[in-house]
Write a protein that holds these residues in place. Structure first.
Motif, PDB file in Angstrom:
ATOM      1  N   THR A   2      -7.052   7.772  27.707  1.00 20.85           N
ATOM      2  CA  THR A   2      -8.126   8.320  28.533  1.00 20.85           C
ATOM      3  C   THR A   2      -9.506   7.845  28.073  1.00 20.85           C
ATOM      4  OG1 THR A   2      -8.105  10.323  27.168  1.00 20.85           O
ATOM      5  CG2 THR A   2      -6.856  10.395  29.225  1.00 20.85           C
ATOM      6  N   SER A   3      -9.523   6.963  27.112  1.00 18.39           N
ATOM      7  CA  SER A   3     -10.778   6.355  26.613  1.00 18.39           C
ATOM      8  C   SER A   3     -11.800   7.394  26.149  1.00 18.39           C
ATOM      9  CB  SER A   3     -11.416   5.478  27.694  1.00 18.39           C
ATOM     10  OG  SER A   3     -10.544   4.442  28.072  1.00 18.39           O
ATOM     11  N   ILE A   4     -11.298   8.446  25.536  1.00 22.45           N
ATOM     12  CA  ILE A   4     -12.240   9.463  25.042  1.00 22.45           C
ATOM     13  C   ILE A   4     -12.603   9.236  23.577  1.00 22.45           C
ATOM     14  CG2 ILE A   4     -11.529  11.253  26.668  1.00 22.45           C
ATOM     15  CD1 ILE A   4      -9.937  12.540  24.316  1.00 22.45           C
ATOM     16  N   ILE A   5     -11.940   8.302  22.925  1.00 24.20           N
ATOM     17  CA  ILE A   5     -12.304   8.011  21.537  1.00 24.20           C
ATOM     18  C   ILE A   5     -13.360   6.912  21.544  1.00 24.20           C
ATOM     19  CG2 ILE A   5     -11.517   7.393  19.236  1.00 24.20           C
ATOM     20  CD1 ILE A   5      -8.706   8.196  20.029  1.00 24.20           C
ATOM     21  N   LYS A   6     -14.496   7.238  20.986  1.00 22.89           N
ATOM     22  CA  LYS A   6     -15.622   6.306  20.937  1.00 22.89           C
ATOM     23  C   LYS A   6     -15.955   6.001  19.479  1.00 22.89           C
ATOM     24  CE  LYS A   6     -16.242   7.064  25.421  1.00 22.89           C
ATOM     25  NZ  LYS A   6     -15.770   6.103  26.425  1.00 22.89           N
ATOM     26  N   GLN A   7     -16.701   4.938  19.313  1.00 21.21           N
ATOM     27  CA  GLN A   7     -17.216   4.655  17.973  1.00 21.21           C
ATOM     28  C   GLN A   7     -18.386   5.606  17.735  1.00 21.21           C
ATOM     29  OE1 GLN A   7     -18.834   0.705  17.172  1.00 21.21           O
ATOM     30  NE2 GLN A   7     -17.350   0.541  15.531  1.00 21.21           N
ATOM     31  N   GLY A   8     -18.236   6.490  16.770  1.00 22.63           N
ATOM     32  CA  GLY A   8     -19.256   7.492  16.515  1.00 22.63           C
ATOM     33  C   GLY A   8     -20.114   7.135  15.318  1.00 22.63           C
ATOM     34  N   ASP A   9     -20.700   8.138  14.715  1.00 26.24           N
ATOM     35  CA  ASP A   9     -21.567   7.935  13.554  1.00 26.24           C
ATOM     36  C   ASP A   9     -20.883   7.082  12.496  1.00 26.24           C
ATOM     37  OD1 ASP A   9     -23.501   9.433  14.708  1.00 26.24           O
ATOM     38  OD2 ASP A   9     -23.502  11.031  13.200  1.00 26.24           O
ATOM     39  N   GLY A  10     -21.626   6.135  11.970  1.00 26.82           N
ATOM     40  CA  GLY A  10     -21.107   5.305  10.895  1.00 26.82           C
ATOM     41  C   GLY A  10     -20.000   4.362  11.317  1.00 26.82           C
ATOM     42  N   GLY A  11     -19.737   4.279  12.631  1.00 29.72           N
ATOM     43  CA  GLY A  11     -18.659   3.420  13.110  1.00 29.72           C
ATOM     44  C   GLY A  11     -17.299   4.083  13.087  1.00 29.72           C
ATOM     45  N   PHE A  12     -17.266   5.369  12.725  1.00 23.63           N
ATOM     46  CA  PHE A  12     -15.992   6.084  12.678  1.00 23.63           C
ATOM     47  C   PHE A  12     -15.592   6.553  14.078  1.00 23.63           C
ATOM     48  CE2 PHE A  12     -17.612   6.596   8.356  1.00 23.63           C
ATOM     49  CZ  PHE A  12     -16.508   6.191   7.625  1.00 23.63           C
TER      50      PHE A  12
END
Ligand code: SF4
Ligand code: SF4
Ligand code: SF4
Length: 171
Positions: A50-60
Motif C-alpha cells: 500500500t506504499s505507506i512505508i516512507k523514508q522518514g527521519d534519518g533515512g529510516f
C-alpha cells in the motif's frame, strides 16, 4: 544519572546528534533498538503493497498513515534481510487511534467518514440529543490499521503508538 547510551555517546567525539522520530513498522521485535539495527536498505519501502512505508527521519523507514492503511500483508517483514521482525503469527503492534476535538461531529457538523472506512466497526456513530450523531470508539476492536486517518477531512484522528524519539549518534 547518565545512562549507558548517553555515556557511550559522550565518549564519541565528532559525531553529530539528531532527533529521530519514526512511526514504527508492524511486527518490530524491539522499537527501542530499531535504528541501531536497521541498515536503511529500503527493501521494506519497496515491498509495501500500500506504499505507506516512507523514508522518514534519518533515512529510516516510517509508516505514513496519511498515505493509506496497513493491510498486514507482512511483505515488509518478509523483505527485510535483518532479524528485526517477529514471526507473522505474532501481534503486529500495540496501537490504536484517538479522535480529538477537531472532529466535525463534535462541532455539530454531520460527518461519518472515519466509520465508513473502519472494517472492524471500532468506530460507530450514536444519535445524540441536540446534535448530530457522535463517534463512539471501541479500542478493543481497533487493529491500528490506520484506514480511518486519511479520510478525516480535519485531521482529527491520530495514532497512539510508541513512536520513537531518540538521540542518534550518527546519521
Ligand atoms: S504489513 Fe504490508 S501493508 Fe503493512 S506496512 Fe508492511 S508491507 Fe505495508
Ligand atoms: S528492510 Fe529492514 S533493514 Fe532494510 S530499511 Fe527496512 S527495516 Fe531497515
Ligand atoms: S485504525 Fe483501523 S481498526 Fe482502528 S478505528 Fe481506524 S479504521 Fe478502524
Amino acid at each position: 544519572m547518565v545512562d549507558n547510551r548517553r555515556r557511550a555517546f559522550m565518549r564519541t567525539p565528532f559525531k553529530r546528534t539528531s532527533k529521530v522520530s519514526i512511526q514504527p513498522l508492524p511486527w518490530l521485535k524491539d522499537v527501542s533498538t530499531f535504528t541501531d539495527n536497521c541498515t536503511r536498505c529500503g527493501k521494506c519501502i519497496k515491498a509495501c503493497e500500500t506504499s505507506i512505508i516512507k523514508q522518514g527521519d534519518g533515512g529510516f523507514p516510517s509508516v505514513d498513515f496519511k498515505s493509506g492503511e496497513c493491510t498486514f500483508c507482512y511483505a515488509c517483514a518478509d523483505a527485510c534481510p535483518e532479524p528485526l521482525f517477529l514471526e507473522e503469527h505474532a501481534q503486529p503492534w500495540q496501537q490504536v487511534i484517538s479522535i480529538d476535538d477537531a472532529c466535525l461531529a463534535k462541532k455539530s457538523v454531520e460527518c461519518r467518514s472515519c466509520a465508513d472506512t473502519c472494517e472492524t466497526q471500532a468506530i460507530r456513530f450514536r444519535l445524540s440529543v441536540g446534535s448530530v450523531a457522535q463517534p463512539q470508539f471501541n479500542s478493543d476492536d481497533c487493529t491500528g490499521c490506520g484506514a480511518c486517518l486519511s479520510p478525516c477531512p480535519v485531521d482529527a484522528i491520530t495514532m497512539q503508538t510508541n513512536t520513537k524519539t531518540i538521540t542518534e549518534q550518527q546519521l
